[in-house]
Design an enzyme around this catalytic site. Structure first.
Site, PDB file in Angstrom:
ATOM      1  N   GLY A  16     -15.105  -8.943 -10.564  1.00 41.20           N
ATOM      2  CA  GLY A  16     -15.040  -8.855  -9.107  1.00 41.20           C
ATOM      3  C   GLY A  16     -16.325  -8.276  -8.542  1.00 41.20           C
ATOM      4  N   ALA A  17     -16.785  -8.864  -7.438  1.00 36.87           N
ATOM      5  CA  ALA A  17     -18.018  -8.381  -6.808  1.00 36.87           C
ATOM      6  C   ALA A  17     -17.827  -8.298  -5.294  1.00 36.87           C
ATOM      7  CB  ALA A  17     -19.180  -9.303  -7.168  1.00 36.87           C
ATOM      8  N   SER A  28       0.806  -1.230   0.000  1.00 38.10           N
ATOM      9  CA  SER A  28       0.000   0.000   0.000  1.00 38.10           C
ATOM     10  C   SER A  28       0.837   1.278   0.000  1.00 38.10           C
ATOM     11  CB  SER A  28      -0.906   0.016   1.232  1.00 38.10           C
ATOM     12  OG  SER A  28      -1.588   1.252   1.275  1.00 38.10           O
ATOM     13  N   GLY A  73      -5.422   2.507 -10.609  1.00 34.31           N
ATOM     14  CA  GLY A  73      -6.215   2.980  -9.473  1.00 34.31           C
ATOM     15  C   GLY A  73      -5.594   4.117  -8.670  1.00 34.31           C
ATOM     16  N   ASN A  90     -24.672 -11.600  -7.785  1.00 33.69           N
ATOM     17  CA  ASN A  90     -26.124 -11.467  -7.623  1.00 33.69           C
ATOM     18  C   ASN A  90     -26.468 -10.497  -6.491  1.00 33.69           C
ATOM     19  OD1 ASN A  90     -27.126 -13.046  -9.700  1.00 33.69           O
ATOM     20  ND2 ASN A  90     -26.809 -14.940  -8.565  1.00 33.69           N
ATOM     21  N   LYS A 118     -13.818  -4.794   3.555  1.00 38.35           N
ATOM     22  CA  LYS A 118     -14.734  -3.644   3.441  1.00 38.35           C
ATOM     23  C   LYS A 118     -16.162  -3.987   3.874  1.00 38.35           C
ATOM     24  CE  LYS A 118     -12.088  -1.510  -0.242  1.00 38.35           C
ATOM     25  NZ  LYS A 118     -11.730  -0.157   0.152  1.00 38.35           N
ATOM     26  N   VAL A 148     -26.231  -7.132  -7.926  1.00 39.71           N
ATOM     27  CA  VAL A 148     -27.393  -6.897  -8.799  1.00 39.71           C
ATOM     28  C   VAL A 148     -28.590  -6.477  -7.933  1.00 39.71           C
ATOM     29  CG1 VAL A 148     -29.068  -8.032 -10.323  1.00 39.71           C
ATOM     30  CG2 VAL A 148     -26.611  -8.450 -10.631  1.00 39.71           C
TER      31      VAL A 148
HETATM   32  P1  NAP Z   1     -12.507  -8.111  -2.040  1.00 37.92           P
HETATM   33  O1  NAP Z   1     -13.587  -7.648  -1.136  1.00 37.92           O
HETATM   34  O2  NAP Z   1     -11.650  -9.260  -1.647  1.00 37.92           O
HETATM   35  O3  NAP Z   1     -13.210  -8.441  -3.453  1.00 37.92           O
HETATM   36  C1  NAP Z   1     -12.546  -9.021  -4.534  1.00 37.92           C
HETATM   37  C2  NAP Z   1     -13.540  -9.911  -5.246  1.00 37.92           C
HETATM   38  O4  NAP Z   1     -12.927 -10.444  -6.426  1.00 37.92           O
HETATM   39  C3  NAP Z   1     -13.964 -11.109  -4.385  1.00 37.92           C
HETATM   40  O5  NAP Z   1     -15.355 -11.293  -4.489  1.00 37.92           O
HETATM   41  C4  NAP Z   1     -13.199 -12.248  -5.014  1.00 37.92           C
HETATM   42  O6  NAP Z   1     -13.805 -13.506  -4.823  1.00 37.92           O
HETATM   43  C5  NAP Z   1     -13.235 -11.845  -6.471  1.00 37.92           C
HETATM   44  N1  NAP Z   1     -12.273 -12.567  -7.279  1.00 37.92           N
HETATM   45  C6  NAP Z   1     -11.068 -13.065  -6.905  1.00 37.92           C
HETATM   46  N2  NAP Z   1     -10.504 -13.712  -7.950  1.00 37.92           N
HETATM   47  C7  NAP Z   1     -11.342 -13.597  -8.999  1.00 37.92           C
HETATM   48  C8  NAP Z   1     -11.314 -14.045 -10.350  1.00 37.92           C
HETATM   49  N3  NAP Z   1     -10.295 -14.760 -10.809  1.00 37.92           N
HETATM   50  N4  NAP Z   1     -12.354 -13.748 -11.148  1.00 37.92           N
HETATM   51  C9  NAP Z   1     -13.409 -13.056 -10.682  1.00 37.92           C
HETATM   52  N5  NAP Z   1     -13.510 -12.612  -9.395  1.00 37.92           N
HETATM   53  C10 NAP Z   1     -12.488 -12.869  -8.568  1.00 37.92           C
HETATM   54  O7  NAP Z   1     -11.512  -6.886  -2.408  1.00 37.92           O
HETATM   55  P2  NAP Z   1     -11.873  -5.350  -2.559  1.00 37.92           P
HETATM   56  O8  NAP Z   1     -11.688  -4.671  -1.273  1.00 37.92           O
HETATM   57  O9  NAP Z   1     -13.168  -5.237  -3.261  1.00 37.92           O
HETATM   58  O10 NAP Z   1     -10.664  -4.869  -3.511  1.00 37.92           O
HETATM   59  C11 NAP Z   1     -10.537  -5.343  -4.842  1.00 37.92           C
HETATM   60  C12 NAP Z   1      -9.338  -4.691  -5.518  1.00 37.92           C
HETATM   61  O11 NAP Z   1      -9.525  -3.281  -5.655  1.00 37.92           O
HETATM   62  C13 NAP Z   1      -8.023  -4.873  -4.762  1.00 37.92           C
HETATM   63  O12 NAP Z   1      -7.003  -5.124  -5.679  1.00 37.92           O
HETATM   64  C14 NAP Z   1      -7.790  -3.527  -4.131  1.00 37.92           C
HETATM   65  O13 NAP Z   1      -6.416  -3.262  -3.952  1.00 37.92           O
HETATM   66  C15 NAP Z   1      -8.390  -2.589  -5.177  1.00 37.92           C
HETATM   67  N6  NAP Z   1      -8.818  -1.300  -4.587  1.00 37.92           N
HETATM   68  C16 NAP Z   1      -8.226  -0.156  -5.025  1.00 37.92           C
HETATM   69  C17 NAP Z   1      -8.622   1.052  -4.498  1.00 37.92           C
HETATM   70  C18 NAP Z   1      -7.960   2.315  -4.974  1.00 37.92           C
HETATM   71  O14 NAP Z   1      -8.062   3.329  -4.281  1.00 37.92           O
HETATM   72  N7  NAP Z   1      -7.337   2.326  -6.118  1.00 37.92           N
HETATM   73  C19 NAP Z   1      -9.613   1.113  -3.528  1.00 37.92           C
HETATM   74  C20 NAP Z   1     -10.196  -0.070  -3.121  1.00 37.92           C
HETATM   75  C21 NAP Z   1      -9.784  -1.294  -3.644  1.00 37.92           C
HETATM   76  P3  NAP Z   1     -13.300 -14.393  -3.532  1.00 37.92           P
HETATM   77  O15 NAP Z   1     -13.636 -13.593  -2.329  1.00 37.92           O
HETATM   78  O16 NAP Z   1     -14.103 -15.637  -3.690  1.00 37.92           O
HETATM   79  O17 NAP Z   1     -11.831 -14.576  -3.722  1.00 37.92           O
END
Ligand code: NAP
Length: 291
Positions: A131-132, A19, A247, A162, A70, A165
């Protein structure tokens, strides 16, 4: 904010070592002469409960929340009352100790919205998202609120897609939004915007979820990942002539908005953003020198 001799802030998540939030926030604390230190709190899922139980006795007054917590932190905090829609979105990235309570806010929403619209206007556009999880809920909300024509979501866990959605339908009943059964079913060829909201791409060894033939040159690709600054997805997209964004912009805006919540400062937001941008550049320079 309640005052203590040592005011600690930071980022909780797993993993968080990549980070750049500390360089941003600490640059702002220094510039605006506000006492505070921002650190990293890397906690495994099994450590989360005990970490939250110990928070009240700690010198920590505010935290940003990242992957994968989150949604999970919601059970430890109350939601900011003015943000009625947060009860539906159920994702927070900023928590602050106020009057002996931990209150949750979401600065991902305005942070993502400002950053996306600097590059791309989603109004009347067809969008796809990978991603969801926690941040995807905020992203979907922004797309729907901004008048996107369509949102299509793929997550390895279809229940999560879902859920989004249903969340969006509750807030925007006429929104065309669906959960795709596979990446192919997202039909990226027919979309204007592709967003990566999975953590896939954070690690060097991560695969690229998208195949080159799925992309096209009038697509805008926004990867929420900012470290590495160019993921495999972004380099593939650039290769076919798509416009791209990482990002970093979102990181900057959500960070500046969280800083205001943490400190209650009346420093104008643009001045905080400018200072955090300088901190970020320094942080990125250091990362590049290490490589
Ligand atoms: P999270 O809650 O873990 O959500 C990620 C989602 O992606 C989960 O539902 C996960 O499923 C799914 N996933 C994992 N592998 C996948 C694949 N191969 N195909 C489809 N879906 C998949 O994480 P988050 O907090 O939402 O963050 C997601 C990303 O955004 C991270 O890389 C984070 O660093 C980035 N982010 C950036 C900022 C910024 O300011 N730029 C802010 C927030 C987040 P499982 O749980 O089943 O693994």
């Amino acid at each position: 904010m309640e005052q203590s001799s040592l005011e600690l802030f930071g980022l909780i998540g797993y993993p968080v070592k990549h980070s750049l939030s500390p360089v941003m926030h600490n640059a702002a604390f220094k510039k605006f002469n506000i006492s505070g230190k921002y650190g990293l709190y890397e906690k495994k899922p099994e450590e989360l409960e005990s970490f939250f139980k110990s928070l009240d006795k700690s010198d920590i007054y505010g935290l940003n929340v990242t992957v994968p917590y989150k949604e999970k932190v919601l059970k430890f905090v109350e939601l900011e009352k003015e943000d009625a829609y947060l009860k539906i979105i159920q994702s927070v990235n900023t928590i602050v100790r106020m009057n002996c309570k931990w209150i949750g806010f979401n600065t991902d929403i305005p942070g993502f919205e400002i950053s996306l619209k600097e590059n791309f206007n989603p109004a009347n556009k067809k969008t796809a998202m990978l991603g969801a999880g926690g941040v995807a809920r905020s992203v979907a909300y922004v797309l729907a609120k901004s008048g996107a024509e369509e949102i299509c979501i793929f997550d390895i866990d279809k229940r999560k897609s879902n859920n989004i959605v249903n969340m969006v339908k509750e807030l925007f009943p006429n929104m065309k939004i669906s959960a795709a059964a596979s990446i192919e079913a997202l039909n990226i060829k027919g979309k204007d915007l592709l967003i990566n909201a999975t953590p896939i791409g954070l690690k060097k060894e991560d695969p690229c979820l998208i195949k080159k033939e799925m992309l096209h040159e009038s697509l805008f690709v926004y990867d929420l990942i900012y470290n590495p600054m160019e993921t495999k997805l972004l380099s593939l997209a650039k290769g076919v002539g798509s416009k791209v964004s990482n990002g970093l912009g979102m990181l900057l805006y959500q960070g500046a908005l969280s800083f205001v919540i943490f400190t209650g400062t009346d420093v104008p937001i643009n001045e905080i953003v400018d200072e955090m941008r300088i901190g970020l550049k320094e942080g990125i320079k250091k990362i590049c020198m290490k490589k």
